[in-house]
Design a protein around this motif. Structure first.
Motif, mmCIF file in Angstrom:
data_model
loop_
_atom_site.group_PDB
_atom_site.id
_atom_site.type_symbol
_atom_site.label_atom_id
_atom_site.label_comp_id
_atom_site.label_asym_id
_atom_site.label_seq_id
_atom_site.Cartn_x
_atom_site.Cartn_y
_atom_site.Cartn_z
ATOM 1 N N ALA A 3 0.103 -7.230 22.091
ATOM 2 C CA ALA A 3 0.253 -6.563 23.389
ATOM 3 C C ALA A 3 0.369 -7.602 24.504
ATOM 4 C CB ALA A 3 -0.915 -5.620 23.645
ATOM 5 N N THR A 89 10.318 0.081 29.045
ATOM 6 C CA THR A 89 9.657 0.660 27.883
ATOM 7 C C THR A 89 8.876 -0.401 27.128
ATOM 8 O OG1 THR A 89 11.367 2.355 27.686
ATOM 9 C CG2 THR A 89 9.992 1.980 25.745
ATOM 10 N N TYR A 90 9.486 -1.560 26.897
ATOM 11 C CA TYR A 90 8.762 -2.655 26.242
ATOM 12 C C TYR A 90 7.479 -2.972 26.994
ATOM 13 C CZ TYR A 90 13.043 -4.005 23.629
ATOM 14 O OH TYR A 90 14.144 -4.047 22.816
ATOM 15 N N SER A 93 4.906 0.026 27.260
ATOM 16 C CA SER A 93 4.346 0.465 25.978
ATOM 17 C C SER A 93 3.019 -0.220 25.665
ATOM 18 C CB SER A 93 5.342 0.222 24.838
ATOM 19 O OG SER A 93 5.494 -1.163 24.593
ATOM 20 N N VAL A 94 2.803 -1.403 26.195
ATOM 21 C CA VAL A 94 1.559 -2.137 25.917
ATOM 22 C C VAL A 94 0.616 -2.165 27.117
ATOM 23 C CG1 VAL A 94 2.540 -3.519 24.066
ATOM 24 C CG2 VAL A 94 2.667 -4.351 26.426
ATOM 25 N N CYS A 99 -2.324 -0.152 20.184
ATOM 26 C CA CYS A 99 -1.532 -0.691 19.073
ATOM 27 C C CYS A 99 -1.991 0.011 17.797
ATOM 28 C CB CYS A 99 -1.715 -2.199 18.952
ATOM 29 S SG CYS A 99 -1.210 -3.107 20.422
ATOM 30 N N THR A 131 1.139 5.789 25.870
ATOM 31 C CA THR A 131 1.860 4.534 25.692
ATOM 32 C C THR A 131 1.377 3.905 24.406
ATOM 33 O OG1 THR A 131 0.228 3.150 26.836
ATOM 34 C CG2 THR A 131 1.976 4.130 28.198
ATOM 35 N N ILE A 133 2.366 1.000 20.843
ATOM 36 C CA ILE A 133 3.242 0.290 19.915
ATOM 37 C C ILE A 133 2.680 0.526 18.517
ATOM 38 C CG2 ILE A 133 1.960 -1.849 20.351
ATOM 39 C CD1 ILE A 133 4.532 -3.390 19.753
ATOM 40 N N LEU A 148 7.955 1.552 19.871
ATOM 41 C CA LEU A 148 7.338 1.358 21.183
ATOM 42 C C LEU A 148 7.622 2.603 22.008
ATOM 43 C CD1 LEU A 148 9.065 -1.587 20.518
ATOM 44 C CD2 LEU A 148 7.339 -2.248 22.157
ATOM 45 N N TRP A 149 6.648 3.069 22.783
ATOM 46 C CA TRP A 149 6.881 4.246 23.598
ATOM 47 C C TRP A 149 6.065 4.175 24.882
ATOM 48 C CZ3 TRP A 149 3.712 4.229 19.396
ATOM 49 C CH2 TRP A 149 2.405 4.676 19.572
ATOM 50 N N LEU A 167 11.762 -7.844 17.190
ATOM 51 C CA LEU A 167 10.621 -8.042 18.079
ATOM 52 C C LEU A 167 10.207 -9.514 18.088
ATOM 53 C CD1 LEU A 167 8.480 -6.920 19.983
ATOM 54 C CD2 LEU A 167 7.082 -6.406 17.970
#
Length: 176
Positions: A3, A89-90, A93-94, A99, A131, A133, A148-149, A167
């Motif tokens: 993350a 988004t990347y 997502s973190v 995770c 959010t 991953i 990832l969201w 990734l």
């Protein structure tokens, strides 16, 4: 650690793209309604140009044009939008540091009703958090995938699915 690495790698790019995308989105609003927003006002002052000038020459002021020009650095509005949404988004997502290792059942949910990995059909209710991953468990596939969201409000869910190799490449090249 993942993350932190993803946030560090994508945060600066997200910020850079946002500095063009937000004023450009407000420029579209200006063209439709005449309303000048906060970002567009700031960008106009920075460029020492009127909003009308910005509106008339997006190639000059935003490096955005209908025909991509790698020599001059132009991108299309569509490409800018894809980059903006993807990197947000990347990064988002973190943001909450969720995770997951997806069980075979969750992985099956991700791919349910999908004909390929390019078209997954998920809702926020299908995911364990707003959010996150997740490493997707896949015994029958030849490559590992990462989901990832990030939810954007209540109505929009941004999802990116990429290989573990992609990734790793992103982290190696964006982090620098």
């Amino acid at each position: 650690m993942l993350a932190d690495a993803l946030a560090a790698a994508t945060g600066p790019v997200t910020e850079l793209i946002s500095r063009t995308m937000y004023p450009y989105m407000e420029l579209e609003t200006f063209r439709e309604s005449g309303k000048v927003g906060e970002w567009l006002t700031y960008y106009s002052q920075l460029a020492k140009a009127t909003v009308q000038q910005l509106s008339g020459d997006t190639e000059e002021y935003f490096c955005i044009g209908d025909d991509p020009d790698p020599v001059r650095g132009f991108v299309t509005p569509q490409l800018l939008t894809v980059l903006f949404v993807t990197y947000r988004t990347y990064f988002n997502s973190v943001a909450e540091r969720h995770c997951y290792y997806a069980t075979p059942e969750m992985t099956a949910t991700v791919f349910a009703g999908s004909e390929s990995i390019d078209n997954v059909s998920l809702t926020l209710a299908d995911l364990p958090s707003r959010t996150g991953i997740a490493y997707l468990h896949q015994e029958d596939r030849d490559r590992d995938l990462i989901l990832l969201w990030a939810a954007d409000g209540e109505a929009v869910l941004h999802i990116t699915l990429l290989s573990a190799e992609a990734l790793a490449y992103l982290l190696a090249h964006e982090a620098g």
